[in-house]
Design an enzyme around this catalytic site. Structure first.
Site, short mmCIF file in Angstrom:
data_model
loop_
_atom_site.label_atom_id
_atom_site.label_comp_id
_atom_site.label_asym_id
_atom_site.label_seq_id
_atom_site.Cartn_x
_atom_site.Cartn_y
_atom_site.Cartn_z
N GLN A 178 -5.64 -2.70 -5.75
CA GLN A 178 -5.39 -3.16 -7.12
C GLN A 178 -5.59 -2.06 -8.15
O GLN A 178 -5.28 -2.25 -9.33
CB GLN A 178 -6.28 -4.36 -7.46
CG GLN A 178 -5.98 -5.60 -6.63
CD GLN A 178 -4.63 -6.23 -6.97
OE1 GLN A 178 -3.96 -5.87 -7.95
NE2 GLN A 178 -4.19 -7.18 -6.16
N SER A 198 -1.29 -0.43 -1.26
CA SER A 198 -0.16 -1.25 -0.83
C SER A 198 1.02 -1.09 -1.79
O SER A 198 0.84 -1.12 -3.01
CB SER A 198 -0.62 -2.72 -0.82
OG SER A 198 0.46 -3.55 -0.46
N HIS A 200 3.58 -3.04 -2.66
CA HIS A 200 4.07 -4.10 -3.54
C HIS A 200 3.18 -4.40 -4.74
O HIS A 200 3.52 -5.21 -5.59
CB HIS A 200 4.39 -5.38 -2.76
CG HIS A 200 3.21 -6.13 -2.22
ND1 HIS A 200 2.80 -7.32 -2.77
CD2 HIS A 200 2.38 -5.88 -1.20
CE1 HIS A 200 1.76 -7.78 -2.08
NE2 HIS A 200 1.48 -6.92 -1.12
N THR A 239 7.71 3.51 14.66
CA THR A 239 8.78 4.15 13.90
C THR A 239 8.59 3.91 12.41
O THR A 239 8.34 2.78 11.99
CB THR A 239 10.14 3.60 14.35
OG1 THR A 239 10.30 3.91 15.74
CG2 THR A 239 11.29 4.20 13.55
N CYS A 325 -3.53 -14.53 -1.99
CA CYS A 325 -3.42 -14.09 -0.59
C CYS A 325 -4.05 -15.10 0.36
O CYS A 325 -3.80 -15.08 1.54
CB CYS A 325 -4.09 -12.74 -0.41
SG CYS A 325 -3.48 -11.53 -1.55
N1 PLP Z 1 -6.66 -5.78 -0.76
C1 PLP Z 1 -6.57 -6.25 -2.01
C2 PLP Z 1 -7.64 -5.94 -2.99
C3 PLP Z 1 -5.48 -7.04 -2.38
O1 PLP Z 1 -5.40 -7.50 -3.63
C4 PLP Z 1 -4.47 -7.32 -1.42
C5 PLP Z 1 -3.33 -8.19 -1.74
O2 PLP Z 1 -3.46 -9.21 -2.34
C6 PLP Z 1 -4.60 -6.79 -0.13
C7 PLP Z 1 -5.71 -6.03 0.16
C8 PLP Z 1 -3.58 -7.03 0.92
O3 PLP Z 1 -2.50 -6.17 0.78
P1 PLP Z 1 -1.17 -6.30 1.62
O4 PLP Z 1 -0.41 -7.40 1.00
O5 PLP Z 1 -0.47 -4.99 1.45
O6 PLP Z 1 -1.54 -6.54 3.02
#
Ligand code: PLP
Length: 379
Positions: A178, A198, A200, A239, A325
């Site tokens: 984040q 990450s 996205h 890959t 999540c």
């Molecule tokens: N760690 C944190 C602090 C996150 O906010 C998130 C996603 O919400 C993740 C890990 C997980 O990331 P990913 O979607 O790339 O697996």
């Protein structure tokens, strides 16, 4: 609806999409093919992306290992180091407010002989250096503390934690999912050994991420969790997802150029939203550390409204309560619980997270809209 859930995911920036497109079609080569131009073109693109990502983190290109996202990066960091030090060492220090992609990895490792200290943060979500130092044991091999919290935005004292870890010869991993693209990061200054990010969460595509691995760590220090063709210097076989990597690289390049101005714009919009809600709606309170948090986020509790009803009534705005999540479960947010928010109030706490495409008009609308919805539900 007005999108105010950028911490859950971001749309791909049009500039990122444009950079990616040729790598689905004309430049479709395998970056590991050494015998023809298609392979070299793909490899070149991957190396350019590695440079763009390394620059954003103040790292070097050799330290960038591609994964499928931050979840995988966290898994590789924790499991990989555990596998290399166990049974000589078995203790991890982390915090109750981490993402499940760290907490659940710790629980998994506990079944295999690890022991974890889950530090309790203060009411703002911060942990202190003294607290961490007290938890250190001779068997401690890893401190895993996130850079910034996904739900309440609290930023930890990363540089001080890095210094502490180095002093005790313990590895320091930070889930910076984040923080990357929102605050300036310097992995060397912060003495971070392992960092997860990450795509996205910074306007890149989903399904791509990075584990930064400090160059001092060799393969024997971090055991690969994915075996195969020895891609990524043996740390992560498979890959490479070239279009996604190109997109992540471009996203990092844009972040590097625009981070400072964007964070000022976003924090102004965020403050406007927060002040608007706090001043116009009674029984509201901000969760998190307002002195040191992400610029794009506010997490607000609304007293006297049913949480589920509140969220389902917000038809014109896309926001979240707790962590998207783990939204399959209807448990109160473990983050809010850890900072002492009651279950009842946790259910009626909302995360508003702004982003690159948020504008003043949307903020003005949101303030009025939230006011109407909350007043209706309370009546
Ligand atoms: N760690 C944190 C602090 C996150 O906010 C998130 C996603 O919400 C993740 C890990 C997980 O990331 P990913 O979607 O790339 O697996």
């Amino acid at each position: 609806p007005i999108y105010l859930d950028y911490n859950a995911t971001c749309p791909v920036d049009p500039r990122v999409l444009e950079a990616m497109l040729p790598y689905f079609t004309e430049h479709f080569g395998n970056a590991a093919s050494r015998s023809h131009l298609l392979g070299w073109t793909a490899k070149d693109a991957v190396e350019t992306a590695r440079e763009q990502i390394a620059e954003l983190l103040q790292a070097s290109t050799k330290e960038i290992v591609f994964t499928s996202g931050a979840t995988e990066a966290n898994n590789l960091a924790l499991k990989g180091v555990f596998e290399s030090v166990f049974p000589q060492k078995n203790h991890i220090i982390t915090v109750q407010t981490e993402h499940k992609a760290v907490l659940d990895v710790c629980l998994h490792l506990e079944k295999m002989g690890a022991e974890t200290t889950f530090l309790q943060p203060d009411e703002f979500g911060s942990v202190t250096i003294e607290q961490i130092e007290e938890a250190i044991r001779p068997e401690t091999f890893l401190i895993s503390i996130m850079y910034a919290n996904n739900e309440i935005g609290t930023i930890q004292e990363i540089e001080a934690i890095g210094t502490l870890a180095q002093k005790h010869k313990i590895l320091f991993h930070s889930d910076a999912t984040q923080a990357v693209g929102k605050v300036q990061i310097d992995v060397k200054a912060a003495k971070i050994d392992l960092l997860s990010l990450s795509g996205h969460k910074l306007y890149g595509p989903k399904g791509i991420g990075v584990l930064y691995i400090n160059r001092n760590l060799k393969n024997q220090d971090l055991v690969a969790q994915m075996d195969g063709g020895k891609h990524e210097r043996g740390f992560r076989s498979g890959t490479l997802n070239v279009p996604a990597i190109v997109g992540l690289g471009k996203a990092c390049e844009i972040a590097n150029a625009e981070l400072l101005t964007e964070s000022i714009t976003l924090s102004k919009l965020r403050d406007c939203l927060e002040q608007g809600i706090l001043s116009q709606i009674k029984g509201t309170k901000v969760n998190g550390n307002t002195n040191n948090r992400l610029p794009n986020l506010t997490n607000i509790s609304f007293e006297g409204v049913d949480g589920e009803l509140l969220l389902s009534s917000f038809r014109d705005i896309a926001v979240s309560s707790g962590s998207a999540c783990t939204s399959a479960s209807v448990e109160p947010s473990h983050v809010l619980k850890a900072i002492g928010v009651s279950d009842k109030l946790a259910y009626s706490s909302i995360r508003f997270s702004l982003g690159r495409f948020t504008n003043q008009e949307e903020i003005d609308f949101t303030i009025q809209y939230v006011k109407e919805v909350v007043e209706t539900l309370r009546a």
